[in-house]
Design a protein around this motif. Structure first.
Motif, PDB file in Angstrom:
ATOM      1  N   PHE A 165       0.832  -1.207   0.000  1.00  0.00           N
ATOM      2  CA  PHE A 165       0.000   0.000   0.000  1.00  0.00           C
ATOM      3  C   PHE A 165       0.864   1.253   0.000  1.00  0.00           C
ATOM      4  N   LEU A 166       1.925   1.210   0.790  1.00  0.00           N
ATOM      5  CA  LEU A 166       2.841   2.350   0.867  1.00  0.00           C
ATOM      6  C   LEU A 166       3.421   2.641  -0.517  1.00  0.00           C
ATOM      7  N   ASN A 207       0.846   3.935  -3.267  1.00  0.00           N
ATOM      8  CA  ASN A 207       0.368   5.300  -3.034  1.00  0.00           C
ATOM      9  C   ASN A 207       1.472   6.344  -3.147  1.00  0.00           C
ATOM     10  N   ILE A 240      -5.066   9.518  -3.844  1.00  0.00           N
ATOM     11  CA  ILE A 240      -4.849   8.730  -2.628  1.00  0.00           C
ATOM     12  C   ILE A 240      -6.069   8.789  -1.728  1.00  0.00           C
ATOM     13  N   THR A 241      -6.571  10.000  -1.480  1.00  0.00           N
ATOM     14  CA  THR A 241      -7.688  10.126  -0.549  1.00  0.00           C
ATOM     15  C   THR A 241      -8.980   9.549  -1.127  1.00  0.00           C
ATOM     16  N   SER A 242      -9.161   9.627  -2.464  1.00  0.00           N
ATOM     17  CA  SER A 242     -10.415   9.108  -3.021  1.00  0.00           C
ATOM     18  C   SER A 242     -10.413   7.585  -3.107  1.00  0.00           C
ATOM     19  N   ASN A 243      -9.253   6.988  -3.387  1.00  0.00           N
ATOM     20  CA  ASN A 243      -9.183   5.528  -3.383  1.00  0.00           C
ATOM     21  C   ASN A 243      -7.760   5.038  -3.114  1.00  0.00           C
ATOM     22  N   PRO A 244      -7.451   4.742  -1.845  1.00  0.00           N
ATOM     23  CA  PRO A 244      -6.084   4.314  -1.509  1.00  0.00           C
ATOM     24  C   PRO A 244      -5.725   2.925  -2.042  1.00  0.00           C
ATOM     25  N   LEU A 245      -6.725   2.210  -2.606  1.00  0.00           N
ATOM     26  CA  LEU A 245      -6.436   0.863  -3.100  1.00  0.00           C
ATOM     27  C   LEU A 245      -6.095   0.827  -4.585  1.00  0.00           C
ATOM     28  N   TYR A 261      -0.370  13.535   1.356  1.00  0.00           N
ATOM     29  CA  TYR A 261      -0.001  12.125   1.447  1.00  0.00           C
ATOM     30  C   TYR A 261       1.048  11.656   0.452  1.00  0.00           C
ATOM     31  N   MET A 263       4.261   9.481   1.660  1.00  0.00           N
ATOM     32  CA  MET A 263       4.489   8.078   1.324  1.00  0.00           C
ATOM     33  C   MET A 263       5.866   7.909   0.680  1.00  0.00           C
TER      34      MET A 263
END
Lengths: 294, 275
Positions: free
Chosen positions: B29-30, B33, B41-46, B240, B244
């Motif tokens: 994840f790190l 992102n 990042i904030t709308s979809n971190p996946l 973010y 990251m």
């Protein structure tokens, strides 16, 4: 050993071989430790050059400091859960990974990985996981418990800290257990299985008793690390929300360096030292009694 | 191999793989992102990054003062580890070969001191070295690492020096070597595997240490990597992407070394634990 001739030569050799280590050790560990005991009887505020003795007032202040005892009892709870979880998980992983499975070394290396990274970085990574990744998952998969961040709720933030600690340390302890398990002699295990002991009996009656030394080391290490936790605590929750996850190390730090209450802070550090020393010595003393000879 | 045994090892393998993924996934994840913009990042971190843009990295690299922080960390770690090993080996050797009551007690004091947590020493340490005007320097920090790291190192060396036969050294002494030459030509080379173990344990500790350097190093240009990361995080709490990237940059050197030396690192931890 053959000694040099003459007192001077002997002294020179002694200083050459032990001088640097002992000088650093005494000036960095011993003198500050003793001076720290003296500080607990003074009212130093961190700035003034004069100290006045205040007797046992700081110790009375420690007993009156509700926040200290709150953080201390929270740390006890945290230590209990992390020590149990770390060691159970580490031992199980080690047990499975000493059976000659395919890809064994890749698994070992992977589980060990979180240990290489400093607590500060781990704390920040998990802060992002809890605040963003899990919340996103919770909201889009309608998992109620994840839809708001764990770090904003005192109870859940505590468990977040436990999870990160277990994840950080399980691999390290696993490696120590692997070292212990590879030392269990094969011939007695084979003899036992020929005698009809199934794997569960072998584990309970033979492996666990032989592994007592490894358990002593790992429980000692996880106790020490648990009581002293600071980096992960600071980066993950900063002790928040509202100091609800402030562990005792962070409390001592804030008492001394932020509230400038050095005397009380040092007294709390010293009380903490006595308790941790007592707990770890008892742990080692009682588990030594369980040791057996292979 | 019976069918039952194959089935059980397949199940073990699957369970282990799931646990391994759980262990590694935070790093994944790190990484994904670190290449994304803040909005993404904030709308979809996946979601996966659209491109491998290095904007975040450039940004973090500059603002963290990465080169300086990395250099500080490197100098402090290398010198501390070197001095700890060298001095501790000499001390342990001296204690074993001159087994007097005084040396035994000194050794016991060092071992006993291992139970003292750093938190019990940090306040007087800052007071003493502050009043001597010795704070805010790499060299003081290295000196402190020697003080804090010696006990364990002397303890581990002590165990191994005992297993070296005395005759080798005695022969060298009779042939006219001084104690010092004997140590460096005969004893220290034999202790190399132990030195590797101790060095690995100390590198892991010193490279990642935060609390001690945060108390000693005040100036921004003195900062080590963990301090620089912490500071960067404090200043850019909402951006973010660069955050990251800064974490990836901090981890990167360790991961590279781990890829090449993982066998030795894991072995080092194993040997360091068997006391």
């Amino acid at each position: 050993m053959i000694e040099e001739k003459g007192v001077w030569n002997r002294l020179r050799t002694r200083l050459l071989f032990t001088g640097p280590t002992l000088f650093a050790f005494i000036t960095v560990m011993i003198i500050p430790f003793l001076y720290g005991i003296y500080l607990t009887f003074t009212n130093w505020d961190g700035i003034s050059t004069t100290l006045s003795l205040v007797g046992v007032q700081n110790y009375l202040a420690v007993f009156r400091d509700i926040e200290f005892w709150k953080s201390f009892s929270l740390t006890l709870k945290y230590v209990f859960y992390t020590v149990v979880l770390i060691n159970v998980i580490a031992f199980m992983l080690a047990y499975v990974l000493t059976k000659g499975l395919k890809g064994q070394s890749i698994f070992r290396a992977g589980f060990f990985l979180p240990n290489l990274v400093g607590g500060i970085v781990l704390g920040f990574i998990w802060q992002f996981i809890f605040n963003n990744v899990l919340v996103y998952l919770g909201q889009h998969a309608s998992i109620q418990s994840l839809s708001t961040t764990w770090l904003a709720d005192p109870d859940k933030a505590f468990w977040a800290l436990v999870i990160v600690t277990v994840w950080q340390n399980a691999g390290y302890m696993m490696v120590i257990y692997i070292a212990g398990l590879t030392g269990v002699p094969n011939d007695i295990m084979e003899a036992a299985s020929i005698d009809g002991a199934n794997s569960w009996t072998r584990l309970r009656k033979m492996v666990l008793p032989l592994m007592v030394p490894s358990f002593i080391v790992c429980i000692f290490l996880s106790l020490q690390r648990g009581f002293m936790v600071y980096d992960v605590n600071l980066a993950l929750t900063k002790g928040g929300p509202f100091s609800s996850t402030q562990m005792v190390s962070m409390h001592v730090y804030e008492k001394a360096f932020l509230s400038r209450d050095y005397g009380v802070g040092q007294a709390e550090a010293f009380v903490l030292f006595l308790m941790v020393a007592l707990i770890t010595l008892l742990q080692v003393y009682f588990s030594k009694k369980l040791e057996v000879e292979a | 191999m019976t069918r039952k045994r194959i089935a059980s090892s397949v199940i073990k393998f699957i369970v282990l793989t799931v646990i391994l993924i759980l262990f590694i996934v935070p790093f994944v994840f790190l990484l994904i992102n670190s290449f994304k913009e803040n909005m993404a990042i904030t709308s979809n971190p996946l979601s996966l990054p659209e491109s491998f843009s290095t904007v975040n990295y450039m940004n973090a690299f500059d603002k963290m003062n990465y080169i300086a922080a990395f250099t500080n960390s490197l100098v402090i770690t290398v010198l501390s580890v070197l001095f700890i090993s060298l001095f501790a080996a000499m001390t342990a050797h001296y204690f074993v070969r001159n087994n007097t009551k005084f040396n035994q007690y000194t050794f016991m004091l060092m071992v006993a001191s291992m139970i003292i947590p750093f938190q019990a020493i940090m306040i007087p340490l800052v007071k003493i070295y502050g009043s001597l005007d010795l704070l805010n320097s790499k060299w003081s920090l290295i000196y402190m690492y020697i003080g804090f790291g010696s006990s364990l190192a002397v303890f581990i060396y002590h165990g191994f020096v005992k297993s070296i036969p005395k005759e080798l050294e005695e022969a060298a002494l009779i042939d006219g070597c001084t104690r010092f030459q004997t140590f460096f030509r005969i004893v220290f080379p034999v202790l190399m595997p132990t030195t590797a173990t101790i060095s690995i344990l100390n590198v892991l500790w010193i490279w990642n240490d935060f609390l001690l350097p945060s108390l000693i190093l005040v100036d921004p240009e003195q900062r080590t990597l963990p301090l620089s990361t912490y500071n960067f995080y404090g200043t850019y709490t909402v951006d973010y992407g660069p955050l990251m990237a800064s974490l990836v940059l901090t981890i990167f050197p360790i991961i590279i070394i781990y890829l090449f030396a993982q066998k030795y690192i894991i072995q080092g931890v194993m040997q360091g634990s068997i006391k």
